[in-house]
Design a protein around this motif. Structure first.
Motif, PDB file in Angstrom:
ATOM      1  N   LYS A 136       2.498   3.443 -17.454  1.00  0.00           N
ATOM      2  CA  LYS A 136       1.645   3.351 -16.264  1.00  0.00           C
ATOM      3  C   LYS A 136       0.912   2.020 -16.175  1.00  0.00           C
ATOM      4  O   LYS A 136       0.650   1.532 -15.071  1.00  0.00           O
ATOM      5  N   GLU A 137       0.641   1.390 -17.315  1.00  0.00           N
ATOM      6  CA  GLU A 137      -0.088   0.115 -17.302  1.00  0.00           C
ATOM      7  C   GLU A 137       0.746  -1.011 -16.707  1.00  0.00           C
ATOM      8  O   GLU A 137       0.215  -2.075 -16.387  1.00  0.00           O
ATOM      9  N   ASP A 138       2.052  -0.789 -16.568  1.00  0.00           N
ATOM     10  CA  ASP A 138       2.932  -1.814 -16.007  1.00  0.00           C
ATOM     11  C   ASP A 138       2.953  -1.803 -14.485  1.00  0.00           C
ATOM     12  O   ASP A 138       3.578  -2.663 -13.871  1.00  0.00           O
ATOM     13  N   TYR A 139       2.280  -0.852 -13.874  1.00  0.00           N
ATOM     14  CA  TYR A 139       2.319  -0.699 -12.422  1.00  0.00           C
ATOM     15  C   TYR A 139       1.014  -1.163 -11.795  1.00  0.00           C
ATOM     16  O   TYR A 139      -0.074  -0.724 -12.204  1.00  0.00           O
ATOM     17  N   GLY A 140       1.148  -2.012 -10.791  1.00  0.00           N
ATOM     18  CA  GLY A 140      -0.032  -2.576 -10.159  1.00  0.00           C
ATOM     19  C   GLY A 140      -0.402  -1.934  -8.832  1.00  0.00           C
ATOM     20  O   GLY A 140      -1.516  -2.092  -8.353  1.00  0.00           O
ATOM     21  N   ASN A 141       0.532  -1.215  -8.239  1.00  0.00           N
ATOM     22  CA  ASN A 141       0.278  -0.595  -6.938  1.00  0.00           C
ATOM     23  C   ASN A 141       0.348   0.919  -7.090  1.00  0.00           C
ATOM     24  O   ASN A 141       1.333   1.452  -7.612  1.00  0.00           O
ATOM     25  N   TRP A 142      -0.686   1.602  -6.608  1.00  0.00           N
ATOM     26  CA  TRP A 142      -0.768   3.052  -6.751  1.00  0.00           C
ATOM     27  C   TRP A 142      -1.109   3.704  -5.423  1.00  0.00           C
ATOM     28  O   TRP A 142      -1.933   3.183  -4.657  1.00  0.00           O
ATOM     29  N   GLY A 143      -0.493   4.865  -5.197  1.00  0.00           N
ATOM     30  CA  GLY A 143      -0.875   5.696  -4.070  1.00  0.00           C
ATOM     31  C   GLY A 143      -2.079   6.549  -4.451  1.00  0.00           C
ATOM     32  O   GLY A 143      -2.547   6.542  -5.591  1.00  0.00           O
ATOM     33  N   GLN A 144      -2.550   7.337  -3.501  1.00  0.00           N
ATOM     34  CA  GLN A 144      -3.784   8.099  -3.696  1.00  0.00           C
ATOM     35  C   GLN A 144      -3.568   9.429  -4.412  1.00  0.00           C
ATOM     36  O   GLN A 144      -4.529  10.047  -4.816  1.00  0.00           O
ATOM     37  N   GLY A 145      -2.344   9.870  -4.567  1.00  0.00           N
ATOM     38  CA  GLY A 145      -2.084  11.133  -5.240  1.00  0.00           C
ATOM     39  C   GLY A 145      -1.939  12.290  -4.274  1.00  0.00           C
ATOM     40  O   GLY A 145      -2.581  12.331  -3.222  1.00  0.00           O
ATOM     41  N   THR A 146      -1.083  13.240  -4.655  1.00  0.00           N
ATOM     42  CA  THR A 146      -0.904  14.461  -3.879  1.00  0.00           C
ATOM     43  C   THR A 146      -0.865  15.625  -4.861  1.00  0.00           C
ATOM     44  O   THR A 146      -0.199  15.567  -5.898  1.00  0.00           O
ATOM     45  N   LEU A 147      -1.582  16.694  -4.534  1.00  0.00           N
ATOM     46  CA  LEU A 147      -1.761  17.807  -5.461  1.00  0.00           C
ATOM     47  C   LEU A 147      -0.607  18.798  -5.343  1.00  0.00           C
ATOM     48  O   LEU A 147      -0.290  19.272  -4.250  1.00  0.00           O
ATOM     49  N   VAL A 148      -0.024  19.127  -6.483  1.00  0.00           N
ATOM     50  CA  VAL A 148       1.004  20.163  -6.576  1.00  0.00           C
ATOM     51  C   VAL A 148       0.446  21.290  -7.431  1.00  0.00           C
ATOM     52  O   VAL A 148       0.023  21.072  -8.571  1.00  0.00           O
ATOM     53  N   THR A 149       0.448  22.498  -6.876  1.00  0.00           N
ATOM     54  CA  THR A 149      -0.035  23.668  -7.598  1.00  0.00           C
ATOM     55  C   THR A 149       1.078  24.696  -7.643  1.00  0.00           C
ATOM     56  O   THR A 149       1.591  25.103  -6.596  1.00  0.00           O
ATOM     57  N   VAL A 150       1.448  25.101  -8.851  1.00  0.00           N
ATOM     58  CA  VAL A 150       2.516  26.078  -9.030  1.00  0.00           C
ATOM     59  C   VAL A 150       1.900  27.352  -9.598  1.00  0.00           C
ATOM     60  O   VAL A 150       1.338  27.340 -10.701  1.00  0.00           O
ATOM     61  N   SER A 151       1.998  28.425  -8.866  1.00  0.00           N
ATOM     62  CA  SER A 151       1.426  29.691  -9.312  1.00  0.00           C
ATOM     63  C   SER A 151       2.473  30.520 -10.053  1.00  0.00           C
ATOM     64  O   SER A 151       3.664  30.453  -9.759  1.00  0.00           O
ATOM     65  N   SER A 152       1.988  31.290 -11.002  1.00  0.00           N
ATOM     66  CA  SER A 152       2.915  32.100 -11.814  1.00  0.00           C
ATOM     67  C   SER A 152       3.156  33.455 -11.185  1.00  0.00           C
ATOM     68  O   SER A 152       2.488  33.859 -10.246  1.00  0.00           O
ATOM     69  N   GLN A 173       0.865  -1.179   0.000  1.00  0.00           N
ATOM     70  CA  GLN A 173       0.000   0.000   0.000  1.00  0.00           C
ATOM     71  C   GLN A 173       0.896   1.222   0.000  1.00  0.00           C
ATOM     72  O   GLN A 173       1.830   1.316   0.802  1.00  0.00           O
ATOM     73  N   LEU A 174       0.624   2.178  -0.904  1.00  0.00           N
ATOM     74  CA  LEU A 174       1.468   3.347  -1.049  1.00  0.00           C
ATOM     75  C   LEU A 174       0.752   4.591  -0.569  1.00  0.00           C
ATOM     76  O   LEU A 174      -0.458   4.758  -0.804  1.00  0.00           O
ATOM     77  N   GLN A 175       1.515   5.464   0.076  1.00  0.00           N
ATOM     78  CA  GLN A 175       0.970   6.728   0.563  1.00  0.00           C
ATOM     79  C   GLN A 175       1.862   7.847   0.062  1.00  0.00           C
ATOM     80  O   GLN A 175       3.044   7.906   0.427  1.00  0.00           O
ATOM     81  N   ALA A 176       1.292   8.731  -0.773  1.00  0.00           N
ATOM     82  CA  ALA A 176       2.035   9.872  -1.297  1.00  0.00           C
ATOM     83  C   ALA A 176       1.714  11.109  -0.479  1.00  0.00           C
ATOM     84  O   ALA A 176       0.571  11.302  -0.055  1.00  0.00           O
ATOM     85  N   SER A 177       2.723  11.949  -0.283  1.00  0.00           N
ATOM     86  CA  SER A 177       2.528  13.187   0.472  1.00  0.00           C
ATOM     87  C   SER A 177       3.541  14.221   0.016  1.00  0.00           C
ATOM     88  O   SER A 177       4.468  13.910  -0.732  1.00  0.00           O
ATOM     89  N   GLY A 178       3.352  15.454   0.488  1.00  0.00           N
ATOM     90  CA  GLY A 178       4.317  16.507   0.216  1.00  0.00           C
ATOM     91  C   GLY A 178       3.857  17.552  -0.775  1.00  0.00           C
ATOM     92  O   GLY A 178       4.569  18.534  -1.004  1.00  0.00           O
ATOM     93  N   GLY A 179       2.692  17.368  -1.356  1.00  0.00           N
ATOM     94  CA  GLY A 179       2.197  18.347  -2.299  1.00  0.00           C
ATOM     95  C   GLY A 179       1.801  19.642  -1.604  1.00  0.00           C
ATOM     96  O   GLY A 179       1.746  19.723  -0.384  1.00  0.00           O
ATOM     97  N   GLY A 180       1.533  20.665  -2.421  1.00  0.00           N
ATOM     98  CA  GLY A 180       1.132  21.945  -1.871  1.00  0.00           C
ATOM     99  C   GLY A 180       1.142  23.016  -2.920  1.00  0.00           C
ATOM    100  O   GLY A 180       1.264  22.737  -4.121  1.00  0.00           O
ATOM    101  N   ARG A 190       9.186  18.699  -2.145  1.00  0.00           N
ATOM    102  CA  ARG A 190       9.705  17.336  -2.056  1.00  0.00           C
ATOM    103  C   ARG A 190       8.537  16.411  -1.759  1.00  0.00           C
ATOM    104  O   ARG A 190       7.894  16.529  -0.724  1.00  0.00           O
ATOM    105  N   LEU A 191       8.266  15.517  -2.686  1.00  0.00           N
ATOM    106  CA  LEU A 191       7.202  14.532  -2.505  1.00  0.00           C
ATOM    107  C   LEU A 191       7.788  13.245  -1.926  1.00  0.00           C
ATOM    108  O   LEU A 191       8.919  12.887  -2.228  1.00  0.00           O
ATOM    109  N   SER A 192       6.988  12.571  -1.117  1.00  0.00           N
ATOM    110  CA  SER A 192       7.405  11.295  -0.545  1.00  0.00           C
ATOM    111  C   SER A 192       6.373  10.225  -0.841  1.00  0.00           C
ATOM    112  O   SER A 192       5.169  10.496  -0.847  1.00  0.00           O
ATOM    113  N   CYS A 193       6.844   9.026  -1.048  1.00  0.00           N
ATOM    114  CA  CYS A 193       5.988   7.861  -1.259  1.00  0.00           C
ATOM    115  C   CYS A 193       6.450   6.791  -0.276  1.00  0.00           C
ATOM    116  O   CYS A 193       7.592   6.324  -0.353  1.00  0.00           O
ATOM    117  N   VAL A 194       5.576   6.467   0.658  1.00  0.00           N
ATOM    118  CA  VAL A 194       5.910   5.496   1.693  1.00  0.00           C
ATOM    119  C   VAL A 194       5.079   4.235   1.485  1.00  0.00           C
ATOM    120  O   VAL A 194       3.878   4.304   1.231  1.00  0.00           O
TER     121      VAL A 194
END
Length: 126
Positions: free
Chosen positions: A110-126, A2-9, A18-22
């Motif tokens: 991406k079709e080769d990967y069977g385990n996925w985390g839930q995603g973390t949102l990264v927003t870059v403002s101009s 089970q994967l958990q992604a974090s670090g977005g913002g 810096r994003l992390s996947c645990v």
């Protein structure tokens, strides 16, 4: 695994994140790991990948020279250091893993990967 992604913002253009996947439930030392990203209205695309051994990395042309993927087996973590961020890097970032043999590069598909985390949102403002 089970994967958990974090670090977005939210970050300004030129900034860093810096994003992390645990991995939980079991270590993923025998897995290749990749980061994919999906911008609004677009398909999920490859960003970076690291082999099971950690000795081979691959990057999409759009992030090469700005992003660095690494893994810490002791901490069961794969990180994505993102520097010089651009508004076009705005997306939900997903980590994914797949068990592989030791000597191969990680897949960029991406079709080769069977385990996925839930995603973390990264927003870059101009």
């Amino acid at each position: 695994v089970q994967l958990q992604a974090s670090g977005g913002g939210l970050v300004q253009a030129g900034g860093s994140l810096r994003l992390s996947c645990v991995a939980s439930r079991r270590p993923f030392a025998d897995h290749a790991v990749a980061w994919f990203r999906q911008a609004p209205g677009k398909e999920r695309e490859f960003a970076a990948a690291i082999s099971r051994s950690g000795s081979m990395t691959d990057y999409a042309d759009s992030v090469k020279g700005r992003f660095t993927i690494s893994r810490d087996k002791a901490k069961n973590t794969v990180s994505l250091q993102m520097n010089s961020l651009k508004p076009e890097d705005t997306a939900v970032y997903y980590c994914a893993s797949q068990r592989t043999i030791l000597t191969v590069r990680a897949s960029l598909v991406k079709e080769d990967y069977g385990n996925w985390g839930q995603g973390t949102l990264v927003t870059v403002s101009s």
